[in-house]
Design a protein around this motif. Structure first.
Motif, mmCIF file in Angstrom:
data_model
loop_
_atom_site.group_PDB
_atom_site.id
_atom_site.type_symbol
_atom_site.label_atom_id
_atom_site.label_comp_id
_atom_site.label_asym_id
_atom_site.label_seq_id
_atom_site.Cartn_x
_atom_site.Cartn_y
_atom_site.Cartn_z
ATOM 1 N N GLU B 62 55.349 49.698 22.682
ATOM 2 C CA GLU B 62 56.426 50.607 22.562
ATOM 3 C C GLU B 62 56.209 51.624 21.560
ATOM 4 N N LYS B 63 55.478 51.431 20.424
ATOM 5 C CA LYS B 63 54.896 52.371 19.524
ATOM 6 C C LYS B 63 53.848 53.197 20.039
ATOM 7 N N ARG B 64 52.887 52.553 20.987
ATOM 8 C CA ARG B 64 51.918 53.248 21.636
ATOM 9 C C ARG B 64 52.501 54.336 22.575
ATOM 10 N N LEU B 65 53.423 53.928 23.284
ATOM 11 C CA LEU B 65 54.212 54.989 24.095
ATOM 12 C C LEU B 65 54.753 56.075 23.539
ATOM 13 N N ARG B 66 55.427 55.810 22.497
ATOM 14 C CA ARG B 66 56.018 56.816 21.486
ATOM 15 C C ARG B 66 54.889 58.021 21.024
ATOM 16 N N GLU B 67 53.579 57.422 20.695
ATOM 17 C CA GLU B 67 52.602 57.938 20.146
ATOM 18 C C GLU B 67 52.011 58.885 21.278
ATOM 19 N N ILE B 68 51.848 58.046 22.466
ATOM 20 C CA ILE B 68 51.256 59.023 23.440
ATOM 21 C C ILE B 68 52.209 60.365 23.644
ATOM 22 N N ILE B 69 53.092 60.120 23.799
ATOM 23 C CA ILE B 69 54.117 61.353 24.043
ATOM 24 C C ILE B 69 54.017 62.233 22.937
ATOM 25 N N ARG B 70 54.229 61.908 21.642
ATOM 26 C CA ARG B 70 54.273 62.549 20.255
ATOM 27 C C ARG B 70 52.760 63.423 20.217
ATOM 28 N N LEU B 71 51.753 62.466 20.409
ATOM 29 C CA LEU B 71 50.400 63.358 20.161
ATOM 30 C C LEU B 71 49.915 64.209 21.241
ATOM 31 N N HIS B 72 50.523 63.895 22.677
ATOM 32 C CA HIS B 72 50.286 64.833 23.779
ATOM 33 C C HIS B 72 51.077 66.159 23.479
ATOM 34 N N LEU B 73 52.451 66.034 23.152
ATOM 35 C CA LEU B 73 53.065 67.265 22.785
ATOM 36 C C LEU B 73 52.333 68.003 21.742
ATOM 37 N N ARG B 74 52.108 67.327 20.630
ATOM 38 C CA ARG B 74 51.595 68.210 19.526
ATOM 39 C C ARG B 74 50.231 68.908 19.881
ATOM 40 N N ARG B 75 49.369 68.269 20.673
ATOM 41 C CA ARG B 75 48.403 68.897 21.220
ATOM 42 C C ARG B 75 48.659 70.107 21.957
ATOM 43 N N LEU B 76 49.409 70.114 22.895
ATOM 44 C CA LEU B 76 49.847 70.930 23.846
ATOM 45 C C LEU B 76 50.439 72.185 22.844
ATOM 46 N N PHE B 77 51.186 71.972 21.843
ATOM 47 C CA PHE B 77 51.778 72.912 21.120
ATOM 48 C C PHE B 77 50.556 73.709 20.165
ATOM 49 N N GLU B 78 49.622 72.985 19.653
ATOM 50 C CA GLU B 78 48.671 73.333 18.897
ATOM 51 C C GLU B 78 47.483 74.420 19.667
ATOM 52 N N ASN B 79 46.908 73.525 20.658
ATOM 53 C CA ASN B 79 46.129 74.123 21.718
ATOM 54 C C ASN B 79 46.908 75.051 22.530
ATOM 55 N N GLY B 80 46.168 75.415 23.495
ATOM 56 C CA GLY B 80 46.915 76.641 24.383
ATOM 57 C C GLY B 80 47.746 76.119 25.638
ATOM 58 N N LEU B 81 48.172 74.909 25.595
ATOM 59 C CA LEU B 81 48.921 74.603 26.933
ATOM 60 C C LEU B 81 48.220 74.564 28.131
ATOM 61 N N GLU B 82 46.825 74.494 27.817
ATOM 62 C CA GLU B 82 45.941 74.607 28.916
ATOM 63 C C GLU B 82 46.043 73.644 29.959
ATOM 64 N N PHE B 83 46.245 72.272 29.550
ATOM 65 C CA PHE B 83 46.226 71.069 30.427
ATOM 66 C C PHE B 83 47.505 71.204 31.370
ATOM 67 N N ALA B 84 48.527 71.290 30.759
ATOM 68 C CA ALA B 84 49.910 71.325 31.311
ATOM 69 C C ALA B 84 49.970 72.532 32.426
ATOM 70 N N LEU B 85 49.671 73.553 32.009
ATOM 71 C CA LEU B 85 49.843 75.088 32.734
ATOM 72 C C LEU B 85 48.607 74.868 33.734
ATOM 73 N N LEU B 86 47.444 74.430 33.446
ATOM 74 C CA LEU B 86 46.469 74.863 34.418
ATOM 75 C C LEU B 86 45.975 73.791 35.536
ATOM 76 N N PHE B 87 46.609 72.647 35.178
ATOM 77 C CA PHE B 87 46.418 71.706 36.147
ATOM 78 C C PHE B 87 46.752 71.951 37.490
ATOM 79 N N PRO B 88 47.769 72.494 37.630
ATOM 80 C CA PRO B 88 48.198 72.493 39.137
ATOM 81 C C PRO B 88 47.152 73.486 39.823
ATOM 82 N N GLU B 89 46.418 74.262 38.831
ATOM 83 C CA GLU B 89 45.558 75.303 39.847
ATOM 84 C C GLU B 89 44.319 74.674 40.074
#
Lengths: 174, 174
Positions: B62-89
């Motif tokens: 449960e903690k691991r799942l929480r951290e997956i979501i938290r860390l991934h979102l933090r990364r998206l905010f700090e870096n340039g959203l590349e993964f989320a937005l460029l993946f469909p490309e």
DNA sequence: AAAAACCTACCGATCGTTCGGAAATCTTGC
DNA sequence: GCAAGATTTCCGAACGATCGGTAGGTTTTT
């Protein structure tokens, strides 16, 4: 355009797909940008007709929310996934056209917000931010379409059932 | 490319953005397609380093799942959203490159599946299809980034908290 | 015969990419 | 310490291809 994206789809491609030449096609459209705009408007009209109008009369907010998800996914499966996959392409439109599209998208989001608000009034809702939860639910709907268009095996009924279950579980108390 | 999409971003645009001419840029890249590929690989390396590697050692699913979501979102905010937005490309890549990207995406999805499976073993999971639920969770993560990059007001902390809450509520029993 | 649908041929612009050479930087021999 | 050569970095100019779009004429329908 759904498969390759707006930028990678030429007018020639579209003309060929409908069995015409470029010039012949241009007798029916006013331009590539406007074609995308018309497609988006058409898709959103469909959602308005097949989803919004039908769930309006459902009193119970929980049932209404279930139907929103169910009907929207059914529409996506039966029609061409246009709304879910072409919505991000609105960035290629003129600002005024973008606003028109975004406005209608927000109206639809409002429908979900209202259902969540009514659930909150009945004390059936978890402690959460309604606006954000509405976005998440909409994201689940379009996400299923995005992910599962190339996916094999899984039946549409199962996808719809799981999506409804997931979304409702996320917001309902208990 | 994140803002305008792959097709609508010319090599000239990119060269100008880094203060070079087209020809100068071409000394560092082998082509537009390969540039997209490198960006995707780089983004996924970042996710692997900042998310996957860090949550590996968390025992409690449960903690691991929480951290997956938290860390991934933090990364998206700090870096340039590349993964989320460029993946469909990725559809603009060669089939072989597409496979490489999709494969790593599926690995990441597997990480979520494992966490859900372990929760199921502990009897903490609702009656749901784990594979589909994993897609939904991933969709929530990328959806937040997609929706909120132009959004005003809402704080990143609040978005992260609400996303974790939503995702966990959807899958956890009780 | 009027109107709508459609095609051939072409336009200017822009695309991704390449080539030969000019600066700039680094390495080496003395 | 420094000139000379080697290497990396970058640019101007141009390439063929393709893009969205148009003009004018032909075929089909009404």
């Amino acid at each position: 355009m759904v498969q390759k994206g707006y930028g990678a789809t030429s007018i020639s491609d579209i003309a060929q797909a409908v069995g015409m030449t470029k010039a012949g096609l241009y007798h029916h459209i006013t331009g590539k940008q406007d074609l995308l705009f018309q497609i988006l408007i058409h898709a959103m009209d469909g959602v308005e007709r097949d989803v919004i109008e039908r769930v309006k009369q459902i009193e119970d907010p929980e049932k209404r929310l279930r139907e929103i998800i169910r009907l929207h996914l059914r529409r996506l499966f039966e029609n061409g996934l246009e709304f879910a996959l072409l919505f991000p392409e609105r960035r290629h439109l003129e600002p005024a056209q973008q606003d028109a599209v975004v406005q209608r998208g927000k109206n639809y989001l409002g429908l979900i917000c209202v259902a969540l608000s009514e659930l909150a009034d009945q004390g059936k809702l978890r402690d959460l931010d309604i606006n954000i939860a509405a976005v998440h639910i909409l994201q689940i709907i379009t996400g299923v379409a995005r992910w599962c268009m190339q996916d094999t095996g899984i039946s549409e009924d199962h996808l719809v059932e799981q999506a409804i279950n997931f979304g409702l579980s996320a917001v309902l108390e208990r």
